[in-house]
Design an enzyme around this catalytic site. Structure first.
Site, mmCIF file in Angstrom:
data_model
loop_
_atom_site.group_PDB
_atom_site.id
_atom_site.type_symbol
_atom_site.label_atom_id
_atom_site.label_comp_id
_atom_site.label_asym_id
_atom_site.label_seq_id
_atom_site.Cartn_x
_atom_site.Cartn_y
_atom_site.Cartn_z
ATOM 1 N N TYR A 50 0.846 -1.202 0.000
ATOM 2 C CA TYR A 50 0.000 0.000 0.000
ATOM 3 C C TYR A 50 0.880 1.250 0.000
ATOM 4 O O TYR A 50 1.847 1.308 0.748
ATOM 5 C CB TYR A 50 -0.916 0.029 1.233
ATOM 6 C CG TYR A 50 -2.368 -0.069 0.830
ATOM 7 C CD1 TYR A 50 -2.953 0.937 0.067
ATOM 8 C CD2 TYR A 50 -3.136 -1.177 1.172
ATOM 9 C CE1 TYR A 50 -4.276 0.846 -0.346
ATOM 10 C CE2 TYR A 50 -4.456 -1.272 0.760
ATOM 11 C CZ TYR A 50 -5.017 -0.255 -0.010
ATOM 12 O OH TYR A 50 -6.308 -0.355 -0.421
ATOM 13 N N GLU A 52 -0.570 4.789 -0.510
ATOM 14 C CA GLU A 52 -1.385 5.994 -0.766
ATOM 15 C C GLU A 52 -0.530 7.245 -0.591
ATOM 16 O O GLU A 52 0.274 7.340 0.345
ATOM 17 C CB GLU A 52 -2.557 6.047 0.216
ATOM 18 C CG GLU A 52 -3.713 5.153 -0.195
ATOM 19 C CD GLU A 52 -4.852 5.189 0.806
ATOM 20 O OE1 GLU A 52 -4.758 5.932 1.811
ATOM 21 O OE2 GLU A 52 -5.821 4.454 0.581
ATOM 22 N N ASP A 196 -6.102 13.583 -25.124
ATOM 23 C CA ASP A 196 -6.081 12.175 -24.730
ATOM 24 C C ASP A 196 -5.351 11.418 -25.838
ATOM 25 O O ASP A 196 -5.922 11.146 -26.887
ATOM 26 C CB ASP A 196 -7.520 11.680 -24.562
ATOM 27 C CG ASP A 196 -7.579 10.204 -24.189
ATOM 28 O OD1 ASP A 196 -6.537 9.524 -24.263
ATOM 29 O OD2 ASP A 196 -8.681 9.724 -23.851
ATOM 30 N N THR A 222 -3.194 5.974 -22.185
ATOM 31 C CA THR A 222 -3.090 4.631 -21.644
ATOM 32 C C THR A 222 -1.670 4.155 -21.920
ATOM 33 O O THR A 222 -1.020 4.624 -22.858
ATOM 34 C CB THR A 222 -4.082 3.654 -22.307
ATOM 35 O OG1 THR A 222 -3.968 3.772 -23.723
ATOM 36 C CG2 THR A 222 -5.508 3.950 -21.902
ATOM 37 N N LYS A 225 -1.461 0.508 -25.090
ATOM 38 C CA LYS A 225 -1.779 0.400 -26.518
ATOM 39 C C LYS A 225 -0.470 0.489 -27.308
ATOM 40 O O LYS A 225 0.373 -0.382 -27.149
ATOM 41 C CB LYS A 225 -2.800 1.485 -26.899
ATOM 42 C CG LYS A 225 -4.127 1.323 -26.137
ATOM 43 C CD LYS A 225 -5.193 2.258 -26.644
ATOM 44 C CE LYS A 225 -6.526 1.994 -25.984
ATOM 45 N NZ LYS A 225 -6.725 2.731 -24.734
ATOM 46 N N ARG A 231 -1.357 -2.673 -18.732
ATOM 47 C CA ARG A 231 -2.653 -1.997 -18.743
ATOM 48 C C ARG A 231 -2.632 -0.892 -17.677
ATOM 49 O O ARG A 231 -2.331 -1.154 -16.516
ATOM 50 C CB ARG A 231 -3.718 -3.036 -18.404
ATOM 51 C CG ARG A 231 -5.151 -2.615 -18.556
ATOM 52 C CD ARG A 231 -6.007 -3.843 -18.745
ATOM 53 N NE ARG A 231 -5.608 -4.498 -19.969
ATOM 54 C CZ ARG A 231 -5.954 -4.081 -21.204
ATOM 55 N NH1 ARG A 231 -6.760 -3.055 -21.356
ATOM 56 N NH2 ARG A 231 -5.517 -4.705 -22.272
HETATM 57 N N1 PLP Z 1 -9.092 7.248 -24.110
HETATM 58 C C1 PLP Z 1 -9.065 6.751 -25.348
HETATM 59 C C2 PLP Z 1 -8.908 7.687 -26.517
HETATM 60 C C3 PLP Z 1 -9.198 5.374 -25.549
HETATM 61 O O1 PLP Z 1 -9.201 4.881 -26.789
HETATM 62 C C4 PLP Z 1 -9.345 4.530 -24.418
HETATM 63 C C5 PLP Z 1 -9.469 3.070 -24.547
HETATM 64 O O2 PLP Z 1 -9.707 2.494 -25.537
HETATM 65 C C6 PLP Z 1 -9.387 5.112 -23.156
HETATM 66 C C7 PLP Z 1 -9.257 6.479 -23.039
HETATM 67 C C8 PLP Z 1 -9.682 4.316 -21.928
HETATM 68 O O3 PLP Z 1 -8.738 3.471 -21.505
HETATM 69 P P1 PLP Z 1 -9.091 2.350 -20.417
HETATM 70 O O4 PLP Z 1 -9.756 1.239 -21.149
HETATM 71 O O5 PLP Z 1 -7.757 2.008 -19.859
HETATM 72 O O6 PLP Z 1 -9.993 2.960 -19.394
#
Ligand code: PLP
Length: 421
Positions: A50, A52, A196, A222, A225, A231
């Site tokens: 842990y 935090e 994002d 993320t 990918k 993950r």
């Molecule tokens: N943002 C985008 C553009 C995504 O394509 C994805 C997942 O496919 C995410 C966020 C979310 O990721 P997670 O599945 O880890 O929550």
């Protein structure tokens, strides 16, 4: 993969998933095959701890070792993306987005983001997602004729909507995003810019997609990918946002960080700094271009006419198929992909008119242009004759040759060797 002398059906399922991955060509654009070292980091004793809080400021004792891991991960994230500040704790991309929106906005504030029907993500405003529930969502889309984001239209929409936050980033958009233009629009309307880069993080790291980091207030992503890590989620930002962002991640939307996942992220970030990873990122986009070109030559319509990144949408409606049928026809020959809405789709989301294909995973197992062209040829064969069983048998043979010629296990090992040299 480590095996245990156990008949626990969990381990049987894990082993079978390993076999499935080896035997299938993985074209789901959001998936990849991690390195042996990333996998090993995930299976360490760090999962027991842990922690935090943040390095040096924890709510638990005994954090001196995990502090070092998180510091290393933070330093690597800042260096890799050329960012002022980072937070490596988000458990997922969605949780990274929760934290970013919490840091940048008040509830009910207005967001302008890419429409989900045109390639945006659930966490950018789906009515059942936190983003759609807690904020006022407005959407821009792609132009009907070009199927690309038109920055003049984004600007016009932003001037009309006056969002507090402009959001760039997508799950199913195959063209470069013009982050400089997004930043200029955000400035003009007094919005903050959030990007994002979940899908393209590895391409940005590898230098084959323009980076949003110089232009955006906050960049979420993320790690699993194109970045080819475990993950998880990760955020980089301008220093001025770090305090708010840290507090939005913890205690805002998470408790204890997953220290084993942070160790694996640190390993993946180091891998992404290597010369080998730059070659990998280049190969991913070259392979995607070759896939799109070969499919086009075989009469399949690629949305927007091609791709600049790792993915493409294929419109299968002209073949008398919907996306669900195309997904299942390819699944029957061990090619894995997902049905996907295409812009201005007449079909509902569970059917769709398209499939989304990505090359991050097949490139990780070593497929090059010749193999991609061969794979594209059999994909086209199957989509043109989805019920032909003799053809399916032949194609399964081709897929077996490709998967057995490029085992994932060997690719993981080779990657470790390249990094050691
Ligand atoms: N943002 C985008 C553009 C995504 O394509 C994805 C997942 O496919 C995410 C966020 C979310 O990721 P997670 O599945 O880890 O929550």
């Amino acid at each position: 993969m480590q095996r245990f002398p156990s008949d626990d059906p969990v381990w049987q399922a894990v082993a079978q998933e390993g076999e499935r991955q080896e035997a299938h060509l993985e074209l789901i654009a959001s998936e990849n095959h991690t390195s042996a070292e990333v996998l090993a980091a995930l299976g360490t004793v760090l999962t027991d701890k842990y922690a935090e809080g943040y390095p040096g400021k924890r709510y638990y004792g005994g954090c001196e070792n995990v502090d070092r891991v998180e510091e290393l991960c933070l330093a690597r994230a800042r260096e890799l993306f050329g960012a002022e500040a980072a937070n490596v704790q988000p458990h997922s991309g969605t949780q990274a987005n929760v934290a970013a929106l919490m840091a940048l906005l008040e509830p009910k504030d207005r967001i302008l983001a890419l429409s989900l029907d045109h390639g945006g993500h659930l966490s950018h405003g789906h009515p059942k997602n936190f983003s759609g529930l807690f904020y006022e969502i407005h959407a821009y889309g792609v132009e009907k004729h070009s199927e690309r984001i038109d920055m003049d239209q984004v600007r016009a929409k932003a001037l009309a909507v006056r969002p507090k936050l402009l959001l760039a980033g997508a799950s199913a958009y195959s063209r470069y995003l013009d982050f400089q233009a997004f930043a200029a629009i955000a400035r003009e309307v007094g919005a903050v810019l959030m990007v994002d880069q979940a899908h393209i993080a590895g391409l940005v790291a590898g230098g084959v997609h323009p980076s949003p980091v110089p232009y955006a207030d906050v960049v979420t992503m993320t790690t699993h990918k194109t970045l080819r890590g475990p993950r998880g989620g990760l955020i980089v930002c301008k220093e001025a946002w770090l305090k708010k962002l840290n507090s939005a991640v913890f205690p805002g939307d998470q408790g204890g960080p997953f220290m084993h996942a942070i160790a694996a992220k640190a390993v993946a970030l180091r891998e992404a700094m290597s010369a080998e990873f730059k070659l990998y990122a280049r190969a991913v986009v070259d392979n995607a271009a070759a896939l799109a070109r070969t499919l086009s030559e075989r009469g399949l319509r690629i949305v927007s006419g091609g791709t600049d990144n790792h993915l493409m949408l294929v419109d299968v409606s002209g073949l008398g198929l919907n996306g669900a049928e195309a997904e299942s026809a390819l699944g029957a020959v061990n090619v894995t992909c997902n049905k996907n809405l295409i812009p201005y789709d007449a079909q509902p989301p569970m059917k769709t008119s398209g499939i989304r294909l990505g090359t991050a995973a097949v490139t990780s197992r070593g497929l090059g242009r010749a193999e991609i062209q061969r794979m594209a040829g059999v994909i086209a064969d199957v989509l043109h004759a989805p019920t032909d069983e003799a053809l399916q048998r032949r194609v399964r043979g081709v897929v077996r040759e490709l998967t057995e010629g490029f085992p994932i296990r060997a690719a993981r090992g080779a990657r470790q060797a390249a990094l050691r040299n």
